[in-house]
Motif scaffolding. Structure first.
Motif, PDB file in Angstrom:
ATOM      1  N   CYS A  75     -39.154   7.006   3.865  1.00  0.00           N
ATOM      2  CA  CYS A  75     -39.362   6.836   5.305  1.00  0.00           C
ATOM      3  C   CYS A  75     -39.002   8.085   6.101  1.00  0.00           C
ATOM      4  O   CYS A  75     -39.245   8.139   7.311  1.00  0.00           O
ATOM      5  N   CYS A  76     -38.421   9.089   5.453  1.00  0.00           N
ATOM      6  CA  CYS A  76     -37.961  10.295   6.161  1.00  0.00           C
ATOM      7  C   CYS A  76     -39.110  11.291   6.305  1.00  0.00           C
ATOM      8  O   CYS A  76     -39.143  12.341   5.647  1.00  0.00           O
ATOM      9  N   ARG A  77     -40.026  10.985   7.170  1.00  0.00           N
ATOM     10  CA  ARG A  77     -41.281  11.742   7.253  1.00  0.00           C
ATOM     11  C   ARG A  77     -41.093  13.166   7.762  1.00  0.00           C
ATOM     12  O   ARG A  77     -41.733  14.098   7.285  1.00  0.00           O
ATOM     13  N   PRO A 117     -45.024  -5.989   2.446  1.00  0.00           N
ATOM     14  CA  PRO A 117     -43.781  -5.950   3.210  1.00  0.00           C
ATOM     15  C   PRO A 117     -43.802  -7.042   4.278  1.00  0.00           C
ATOM     16  O   PRO A 117     -44.873  -7.358   4.801  1.00  0.00           O
ATOM     17  N   PRO A 118     -42.679  -7.658   4.584  1.00  0.00           N
ATOM     18  CA  PRO A 118     -41.325  -7.341   4.134  1.00  0.00           C
ATOM     19  C   PRO A 118     -40.890  -8.129   2.894  1.00  0.00           C
ATOM     20  O   PRO A 118     -39.687  -8.204   2.615  1.00  0.00           O
ATOM     21  N   PHE A 201     -32.209  -0.562   7.816  1.00  0.00           N
ATOM     22  CA  PHE A 201     -32.935  -1.617   7.102  1.00  0.00           C
ATOM     23  C   PHE A 201     -34.363  -1.776   7.610  1.00  0.00           C
ATOM     24  O   PHE A 201     -35.279  -2.033   6.824  1.00  0.00           O
ATOM     25  N   GLN A 202     -34.572  -1.605   8.897  1.00  0.00           N
ATOM     26  CA  GLN A 202     -35.935  -1.712   9.412  1.00  0.00           C
ATOM     27  C   GLN A 202     -36.823  -0.597   8.882  1.00  0.00           C
ATOM     28  O   GLN A 202     -37.939  -0.845   8.411  1.00  0.00           O
ATOM     29  N   GLU A 203     -36.337   0.633   8.960  1.00  0.00           N
ATOM     30  CA  GLU A 203     -37.137   1.780   8.538  1.00  0.00           C
ATOM     31  C   GLU A 203     -37.187   1.940   7.022  1.00  0.00           C
ATOM     32  O   GLU A 203     -38.219   2.318   6.459  1.00  0.00           O
ATOM     33  N   GLY A 204     -36.063   1.647   6.350  1.00  0.00           N
ATOM     34  CA  GLY A 204     -35.973   1.964   4.930  1.00  0.00           C
ATOM     35  C   GLY A 204     -36.296   0.836   3.975  1.00  0.00           C
ATOM     36  O   GLY A 204     -36.514   1.093   2.787  1.00  0.00           O
ATOM     37  N   ARG A 209     -43.637  -0.459   1.808  1.00  0.00           N
ATOM     38  CA  ARG A 209     -43.263  -0.570   0.403  1.00  0.00           C
ATOM     39  C   ARG A 209     -42.653   0.730  -0.118  1.00  0.00           C
ATOM     40  O   ARG A 209     -41.730   0.727  -0.919  1.00  0.00           O
ATOM     41  N   GLY A 210     -43.164   1.867   0.313  1.00  0.00           N
ATOM     42  CA  GLY A 210     -42.674   3.144  -0.193  1.00  0.00           C
ATOM     43  C   GLY A 210     -41.514   3.724   0.589  1.00  0.00           C
ATOM     44  O   GLY A 210     -40.984   4.773   0.218  1.00  0.00           O
ATOM     45  N   ALA A 211     -41.071   3.029   1.656  1.00  0.00           N
ATOM     46  CA  ALA A 211     -40.030   3.594   2.516  1.00  0.00           C
ATOM     47  C   ALA A 211     -38.704   3.748   1.797  1.00  0.00           C
ATOM     48  O   ALA A 211     -37.914   4.643   2.114  1.00  0.00           O
ATOM     49  N   SER A 212     -38.420   2.888   0.832  1.00  0.00           N
ATOM     50  CA  SER A 212     -37.116   2.910   0.165  1.00  0.00           C
ATOM     51  C   SER A 212     -37.089   3.780  -1.083  1.00  0.00           C
ATOM     52  O   SER A 212     -36.047   3.868  -1.746  1.00  0.00           O
ATOM     53  N   ALA A 213     -38.202   4.438  -1.425  1.00  0.00           N
ATOM     54  CA  ALA A 213     -38.205   5.341  -2.579  1.00  0.00           C
ATOM     55  C   ALA A 213     -37.166   6.434  -2.369  1.00  0.00           C
ATOM     56  O   ALA A 213     -37.005   6.964  -1.273  1.00  0.00           O
TER      57      ALA A 213
END
Length: 449
Positions: A75-77, A117-118, A201-204, A209-213
């Motif tokens: 999520c860290c674009r 998601p979610p 938690f909202q962003e990650g 689906r790929g935000a928490s990689a």
């Protein structure tokens, strides 16, 4: 070409900028300015770039060690975009699974499924053995509340208070909420502002689906910044290391060696505890003085990074969370798994301990959680204390975080403490630097009209 510092530089055209501070915020700002064609000089007091997200040469081993293991998420674009610009995005190793290892060695694996998601983590949560069914039901209930929450409405309360209203079980708090929140926000659930934890938690976790990689650098952090000087030189600027700022204003930087530099705009990308020291408040507008006073009220939280080498392999996964242990995360630092980097966030209780005691306690946690480590001998270790690692996102701290632009007569501000909406992370620092670059460019344009 290395920039040459004179006792007083030329007055500087409107296309020239100075960025003071070579951490991530300063790097992002300087690169952002260079990409807009601005001739920018990046000044850093240390002999390396990266600030708190950097590496050093260990005197005892001669190795390049990270001050602490830094990771990024999908999520860290902004941060990932910066790495691509630096040609360093290929130096991250990505995993989509999280291994949770309890004392005694029992493992659970959380991974996203094909569900949208979610709900994408639901199957692995149902199978997680480190949580009871009551814990899982309470987590599901809380996640629903988190998904619907408006973060700004929860800035004045702690995340523990938010979880209490969601009927979170003690097991869920200890084994799930606490390890995630303290690692992401560097503050415990009973102290951190609910809005910061909700952001994590909202962003990650919930919206993609790929935000928490998890992306972990495969090289020392210092290697990620190698192209910064080249990029700045392409626009006619450069990097000067070992240049410590004594004072600065909106167009002038005075170094401790007496050198004075001027430019069309100055960006202060120093840590928040240094900002008030380098600015002469007598020359600043009243509102800016108040905002800088507010910045000084932010609190620090330390992080402890512990490097360990064992006489045999001990960790067979890229990284692991240790719920219910003092040591929170482990990262494998060698292919065989005999080198490990442990991380303890919000490590105030560890700061007065000597290195032998720290190594003993961390190695004890590792042996308790990893069966392969129980007969292993610790052959080398190094504890790195980052006492001023981040600001603490406590309730009410959001109003203390300044914008990049405090108005005419004040240097542009950049840093993870600035008002980015993110906790003190590499993503927050990068976003702040990019915002500062926009403000600096706007000032340069207005000065030419």
């Amino acid at each position: 070409m290395k920039p040459v510092l004179t006792r007083r530089s030329p007055a500087g055209s409107a296309s020239q900028a100075i960025v003071v501070g070579g951490g991530l915020a300063g790097i992002a700002c300087a690169v952002g300015l260079a990409d807009r064609g601005v001739r920018v000089l990046l000044l850093e007091a240390r002999r390396r770039l990266g600030g708190r997200a950097s590496s050093f040469i260990d005197a005892s081993s001669g190795e390049a060690l990270d001050n602490c293991q830094h990771v990024t998420l999908g999520c860290c674009r902004a941060y990932l975009s910066l790495l691509r610009r630096l040609g360093a995005d290929s130096l991250l190793r990505w995993t989509t699974t999280q291994t949770w290892i309890e004392p005694g060695g029992r493992r659970s694996v959380l991974r996203p499924s094909l569900l949208p998601p979610p709900l994408h983590f639901a199957p692995s949560f149902l199978g997680a053995r480190f949580l009871s069914m009551a814990d899982k039901l309470s987590i599901a209930h809380a996640l629903r509340g988190i998904m619907l929450a408006e973060r700004s409405e929860h800035e004045q309360e702690t995340f523990a208070a938010f979880l209490s209203r969601c009927d979170a079980t003690p097991g869920a708090i200890e084994r799930f909420w606490s390890p995630v929140v303290v690692s992401a926000c560097n503050s415990a659930v009973e102290h951190v502002s609910a809005s910061s934890a909700l952001h994590v938690f909202q962003e990650g976790f919930l919206w993609s689906r790929g935000a928490s990689a998890v992306g972990v650098p495969s090289v020392p952090l210092q290697a990620l910044y190698q192209r910064v000087p080249e990029i700045l030189q392409e626009s006619g600027g450069g990097v000067v290391l070992g240049a410590s700022a004594e004072s600065l204003d909106e167009r002038c930087v005075r170094l401790r060696d007496g050198t004075e530099l001027t430019a069309g705009v100055v960006v202060c990308a120093l840590p928040f505890e240094q900002v008030g020291r380098v600015m002469d408040r007598r020359s600043l507008p009243e509102l800016a003085v108040q905002r800088l006073t507010d910045v000084g009220r932010l609190e620090h939280r330390p992080i402890l990074g512990v490097h360990l080498a064992f006489d045999r392999p001990v960790l067979d996964v890229p990284h692991a969370v240790l719920p219910a242990s003092e040591t929170q995360w482990l990262f494998r630092k060698s292919p065989a798994g005999d080198r490990v980097h442990a991380v303890i966030s919000d490590a105030r209780a560890w700061m007065d301990l000597g290195e032998p005691r720290i190594l003993e306690r961390v190695a004890g946690d590792i042996r308790e959680c990893l069966p392969a480590a129980r007969g292993a001998m610790l052959v080398w270790g190094r504890a790195v204390k980052e006492r001023l690692a981040t600001f603490a996102p406590l309730p009410g701290s959001q109003r203390l975080r300044p914008p990049a632009d405090l108005g005419p007569g004040v240097p542009v501000l950049a840093g993870d403490y600035a008002d980015t909406g993110w906790p003190a992370t590499m993503e927050g620092a990068t976003r702040s630097g990019l915002s500062a670059a926009q403000v600096a460019c706007a000032r340069l344009r207005s000065s030419t009209r």
